[in-house]
Enzyme design. Sequence first.
Site, mmCIF file in Angstrom:
data_model
loop_
_atom_site.group_PDB
_atom_site.id
_atom_site.type_symbol
_atom_site.label_atom_id
_atom_site.label_comp_id
_atom_site.label_asym_id
_atom_site.label_seq_id
_atom_site.Cartn_x
_atom_site.Cartn_y
_atom_site.Cartn_z
ATOM 1 N N SER A 272 -3.536 7.679 -3.792
ATOM 2 C CA SER A 272 -4.698 8.356 -4.351
ATOM 3 C C SER A 272 -4.771 9.847 -4.016
ATOM 4 C CB SER A 272 -5.965 7.667 -3.880
ATOM 5 O OG SER A 272 -6.064 7.776 -2.477
ATOM 6 N N HIS B 28 -6.237 1.936 -7.279
ATOM 7 C CA HIS B 28 -6.255 3.083 -8.193
ATOM 8 C C HIS B 28 -5.428 2.814 -9.453
ATOM 9 C CE1 HIS B 28 -8.526 5.994 -5.818
ATOM 10 N NE2 HIS B 28 -7.997 5.398 -4.773
ATOM 11 N N LYS C 186 -13.867 0.554 -8.315
ATOM 12 C CA LYS C 186 -13.381 1.790 -8.934
ATOM 13 C C LYS C 186 -13.413 1.604 -10.457
ATOM 14 C CE LYS C 186 -11.189 3.492 -4.798
ATOM 15 N NZ LYS C 186 -10.298 3.000 -3.757
HETATM 16 C C1 LIG Z 1 -10.601 2.482 -2.374
HETATM 17 C C2 LIG Z 1 -9.437 1.745 -1.845
HETATM 18 C C3 LIG Z 1 -9.598 0.584 -1.069
HETATM 19 C C4 LIG Z 1 -10.954 0.100 -0.635
HETATM 20 O O1 LIG Z 1 -11.659 -0.439 -1.690
HETATM 21 P P1 LIG Z 1 -13.129 -1.013 -1.443
HETATM 22 O O2 LIG Z 1 -13.287 -2.103 -2.438
HETATM 23 O O3 LIG Z 1 -14.051 0.129 -1.649
HETATM 24 O O4 LIG Z 1 -13.169 -1.515 -0.038
HETATM 25 C C5 LIG Z 1 -8.467 -0.107 -0.683
HETATM 26 N N1 LIG Z 1 -7.231 0.330 -1.011
HETATM 27 C C6 LIG Z 1 -7.037 1.453 -1.722
HETATM 28 C C7 LIG Z 1 -5.651 1.895 -2.070
HETATM 29 C C8 LIG Z 1 -8.140 2.205 -2.148
HETATM 30 O O5 LIG Z 1 -7.943 3.320 -2.834
#
Ligand SMILES: *Cc1c(COP(=O)(O)O)cnc(C)c1O
Length: 404
Positions: free
Chosen positions: A189, A217, A248
């Site tokens: 990310s 992502h 997301k």
């Molecule tokens: C945002 C993210 C997470 C965490 O996700 P949540 O559901 O908010 O706990 C885990 N792994 C990656 C690669 C992320 O970008």
Amino acid sequence: MSDQAKNAFYSGLQHNLETLREQGLYKPERVLASRQGAEVVSIDGRTLINMCANNYLGLSGDLQTQEASIEATKKYGYGLSSVRFICGTQTVHKELEAALSTFLGTDDTILYAAAFDANGGVFEPLFDENDAIISDALNHASLIDGIRLCKAARYRYANNDMVDLEAQLQAATAAGKRHKVIVTDGVFSMDGTIAHLDKIVELAEKYGALTLIDESHASGFMGKTGRGTHEHHNVMGRIDIITGTLGKALGGAMGGFTSGRKEVIDTLRQKSRPYLFSNTLAPMIAGASLSVLKRLEKSTELRDRLHENTAFFRAEIERIGFTIKPGTHPVVPVMLFEAPIAQKFAARMFELGVLLSGFFYPVVPMGQARVRVQLSAAHTREQLEFVLKAFEQAGRELGILKTI
Ligand SMILES: *Cc1c(COP(=O)(O)O)cnc(C)c1O
């Protein structure tokens, strides 16, 4: 504790917080007075174009998704006051698990309260000291924490470096490890880099290793029909374990999942601690996530608009004279290199009406400071043009545009 010992504890914290502030590493919260979206209203009443949300498909503030969450609340209630296996599983949870499995091309899926929990609870039940975890150096914090909770030997390879990955696979093989698993973010990310899953799968097959990818992502928009990095690289059905978030692209509220072969998911249901000892996903989130998947199965419109916006923005920002990390992902790192410039730039963009986040050491390597732009399907062409104009103005003022 005596008062003196207690005071030492609190003043120690105060001192550390001061140090963070002095180093410019203190993270204040930006308070919004509106829903999430391409435009947001900050607490001081200003309208800003939002370029820093993980709102890839624009569903966080979307009315159809909101309506689905209301419908689910009406049908299933607000909450369950239970973990899944006691009395916290409703039909909507099973439907969402089935829909995620279909979407990702796997046998079965288990839901968590967050991807952080999915990653925290995936390694310890499946691997022990006889096994090897071979992990990308830039993997997400939650994968790193999950790996720490497990007794398997750890091997780290340089980010997306297939030569180093093969060396680590050889080292784990030479050490006589029973099971080997390669672990990577599908998309990193900070850089918007896409993992070389095609090569990773080949190496995994050559060395008899399993593969685990975190699709936080990617799920919802990578690949022709948005199924993820495995679809992007044409290796659907060849990845063993997929973890990801519902927080997301796939709606944006919260929730996570792990998906894979039936025996893996069954084992996690019996042994994964964040699943066993933490509350079930709220029905409104399960229902809304289900509606999102149904929508994505019907049409690639949102995914297509996101990629059009991304291609437009990437081309235009370079034309203006900014340096970006090349790629195709809606994460666009606009390189400013020096931390003070990145800070000044983000502050100026805020004044110009654009919400952005700056990243600098230690989040990214020294001398690699940047602002990270994240495109959304919700952005209109007019909004992106407004943002590009602001970039041009701030870039000119700070003297950082390349002259062509
Ligand atoms: C945002 C993210 C997470 C965490 O996700 P949540 O559901 O908010 O706990 C885990 N792994 C990656 C690669 C992320 O970008």
